[in-house]
Design an enzyme around this catalytic site. Sequence first.
Site, PDB file in Angstrom:
ATOM      1  N   GLY A   1       0.822  -1.203   0.000  1.00 22.08           N
ATOM      2  CA  GLY A   1       0.000   0.000   0.000  1.00 22.08           C
ATOM      3  C   GLY A   1       0.855   1.251   0.000  1.00 22.08           C
ATOM      4  O   GLY A   1       1.992   1.248  -0.464  1.00 22.08           O
ATOM      5  N   SER A   2       0.312   2.321   0.550  1.00 17.93           N
ATOM      6  CA  SER A   2       0.978   3.623   0.507  1.00 17.93           C
ATOM      7  C   SER A   2       2.015   3.758   1.615  1.00 17.93           C
ATOM      8  O   SER A   2       1.917   3.099   2.658  1.00 17.93           O
ATOM      9  CB  SER A   2      -0.058   4.737   0.653  1.00 17.93           C
ATOM     10  OG  SER A   2      -0.590   4.742   1.966  1.00 17.93           O
ATOM     11  N   PRO A   3       3.017   4.624   1.415  1.00 14.47           N
ATOM     12  CA  PRO A   3       3.978   4.880   2.488  1.00 14.47           C
ATOM     13  C   PRO A   3       3.314   5.405   3.765  1.00 14.47           C
ATOM     14  O   PRO A   3       3.751   5.065   4.870  1.00 14.47           O
ATOM     15  CB  PRO A   3       4.911   5.933   1.872  1.00 14.47           C
ATOM     16  CG  PRO A   3       4.827   5.693   0.400  1.00 14.47           C
ATOM     17  CD  PRO A   3       3.409   5.283   0.153  1.00 14.47           C
ATOM     18  N   ARG A   4       2.261   6.199   3.624  1.00  9.03           N
ATOM     19  CA  ARG A   4       1.577   6.744   4.805  1.00  9.03           C
ATOM     20  C   ARG A   4       1.025   5.620   5.679  1.00  9.03           C
ATOM     21  O   ARG A   4       1.250   5.590   6.890  1.00  9.03           O
ATOM     22  CB  ARG A   4       0.446   7.687   4.369  1.00  9.03           C
ATOM     23  CG  ARG A   4      -0.325   8.291   5.541  1.00  9.03           C
ATOM     24  CD  ARG A   4      -1.511   9.093   5.061  1.00  9.03           C
ATOM     25  NE  ARG A   4      -2.498   8.262   4.377  1.00  9.03           N
ATOM     26  CZ  ARG A   4      -3.422   7.546   5.015  1.00  9.03           C
ATOM     27  NH1 ARG A   4      -3.483   7.542   6.340  1.00  9.03           N
ATOM     28  NH2 ARG A   4      -4.289   6.827   4.326  1.00  9.03           N
ATOM     29  N   VAL A   5       0.320   4.676   5.065  1.00  9.76           N
ATOM     30  CA  VAL A   5      -0.238   3.568   5.833  1.00  9.76           C
ATOM     31  C   VAL A   5       0.874   2.602   6.244  1.00  9.76           C
ATOM     32  O   VAL A   5       0.803   1.981   7.307  1.00  9.76           O
ATOM     33  CB  VAL A   5      -1.331   2.843   5.027  1.00  9.76           C
ATOM     34  CG1 VAL A   5      -1.928   1.694   5.837  1.00  9.76           C
ATOM     35  CG2 VAL A   5      -2.435   3.825   4.633  1.00  9.76           C
ATOM     36  N   GLY A   6       1.909   2.496   5.431  1.00 15.87           N
ATOM     37  CA  GLY A   6       3.039   1.646   5.785  1.00 15.87           C
ATOM     38  C   GLY A   6       3.665   2.051   7.111  1.00 15.87           C
ATOM     39  O   GLY A   6       4.066   1.201   7.908  1.00 15.87           O
TER      40      GLY A   6
ATOM     41  N   GLU B   1       5.614  -3.293   1.048  1.00 16.04           N
ATOM     42  CA  GLU B   1       5.664  -3.039  -0.391  1.00 16.04           C
ATOM     43  C   GLU B   1       4.929  -1.733  -0.641  1.00 16.04           C
ATOM     44  O   GLU B   1       3.700  -1.701  -0.718  1.00 16.04           O
ATOM     45  CB  GLU B   1       5.029  -4.196  -1.166  1.00 16.04           C
ATOM     46  CG  GLU B   1       5.765  -5.525  -1.013  1.00 16.04           C
ATOM     47  CD  GLU B   1       7.154  -5.501  -1.638  1.00 16.04           C
ATOM     48  OE1 GLU B   1       7.424  -4.578  -2.452  1.00 16.04           O
ATOM     49  OE2 GLU B   1       7.968  -6.375  -1.315  1.00 16.04           O
TER      50      GLU B   1
ATOM     51  N   CYS C   1       1.853   0.611  -9.008  1.00 16.22           N
ATOM     52  CA  CYS C   1       2.877   1.195  -8.133  1.00 16.22           C
ATOM     53  C   CYS C   1       4.236   1.319  -8.810  1.00 16.22           C
ATOM     54  O   CYS C   1       5.071   2.106  -8.370  1.00 16.22           O
ATOM     55  CB  CYS C   1       2.996   0.393  -6.848  1.00 16.22           C
ATOM     56  SG  CYS C   1       3.445  -1.342  -7.096  1.00 16.22           S
TER      57      CYS C   1
END
Length: 431
Positions: A151-156, A173, A207
């Site tokens: 997913g996104s870096p924010r949620v990561g 990822e 992505c």
Amino acid sequence: MDPLGDTLRRLREAFHAGRTRPAEFRAAQLQGLGRFLQENKQLLHDALAQDLHKATQLDSAFIRKEPFGLVLIIAPWNYPLNLTLVPLVGALAAGNCVVLKPSEISKNVEKILAEVLPQYVDQSCFAVVLGGPQETGQLLEHRFDYIFFTGSPRVGKIVMTAAAKHLTPVTLELGGKNPCYVDDNCDPQTVANRVAWFRYFNAGQTCVAPDYVLCSPEMQERLLPALQSTITRFYGDDPQSSPNLGRIINQKQFQRLRALLGCGRVAIGGQSDESDRYIAPTVLVDVQEMEPVMQEEIFGPILPIVNVQSLDEAIEFINRREKPLALYAFSNSSQVVKRVLTQTSSGGFCGNDGFMHMTLASLPFGGVGASGMGRYHGKFSFDTFSHHRACLLRSPGMEKLNALRYPPQSPRRLRMLLVAMEAQGCSCTLL
């Protein structure tokens, strides 16, 4: 003055200058380390004796790959089947029990994964959990032995923070802005064909899609008509009616992307239809680095072009930003492609093509830095979901062979131990 900051800055500058990359440099450092051990053997022995009363010990080992235990896989919506099943295969092959959290945004695939998939696996070792961000947050409060997130870096960052509470290892990822450098020494039509196909595939919701083009103003003038020709050939005069162009996943993403159309100047496309969640294959020019379209992963059919005056400037532009998930370089000169590869860092790299590197099971797929950590695909998936357990097995008999290692130590015993070690080609571990 910040001595630590100065030291870290010096080391980082040396790394970015490429000091550590040549094989000869690495070999010289290892040779220096070997000389350190050889020339200071007595000094080290004395220090170890003073600190820990320890001496040299010989062991051999093997690796046993074991499942971690209970694994959580959090999947995305843009490739809801592939990006769910590929890590699931690795987790199951490694022998783990799995909790699968599909994306609620791709609701039709989510329904099949929840209702049908469990019929094909042992449900005592497998479960599907449904829901949105709130349910995912509740899930992350529990302890897992491994977490795999796409997913996104924010949620990561949220996932990694939750995992840290239990010291749970993670594979992240993530995404990022993938640069695509186009050299002046290129056939613009070939570049246009390949870049457009990979940029607009799945309506750009990929992505590893090229997120922006870096090229000279001269190449931009040659590339724009080639891109227009390619887009028309791929999707016709009315791309909205083409069966080969996808749609944006939902209204929220559509509104975000339509706002990005205001960046720079629209050179190709730019049309949108909210009722159809349609955004035309678009190319933006005169884009500035600080505009929103260059600050976030686009994840849509929009391709900005940023002008640079040289290869050096392009490499500097790439290196001052976060490390991308993928990086692309187009040139008829293999030296140019190799320079981009050598002087940058990214999760993956492809010269003169789009994201074909991720289709090969023999290559690992994953990010670096802000674009993620860990890797999978093929055997790498099995290894990711396996704990590499170091093991030693030794015969309970033949105790006399072990006598050399027992105290009290003596110079004679040490010499005999070193001779035996050299004869067997073994390595020595200082404990």
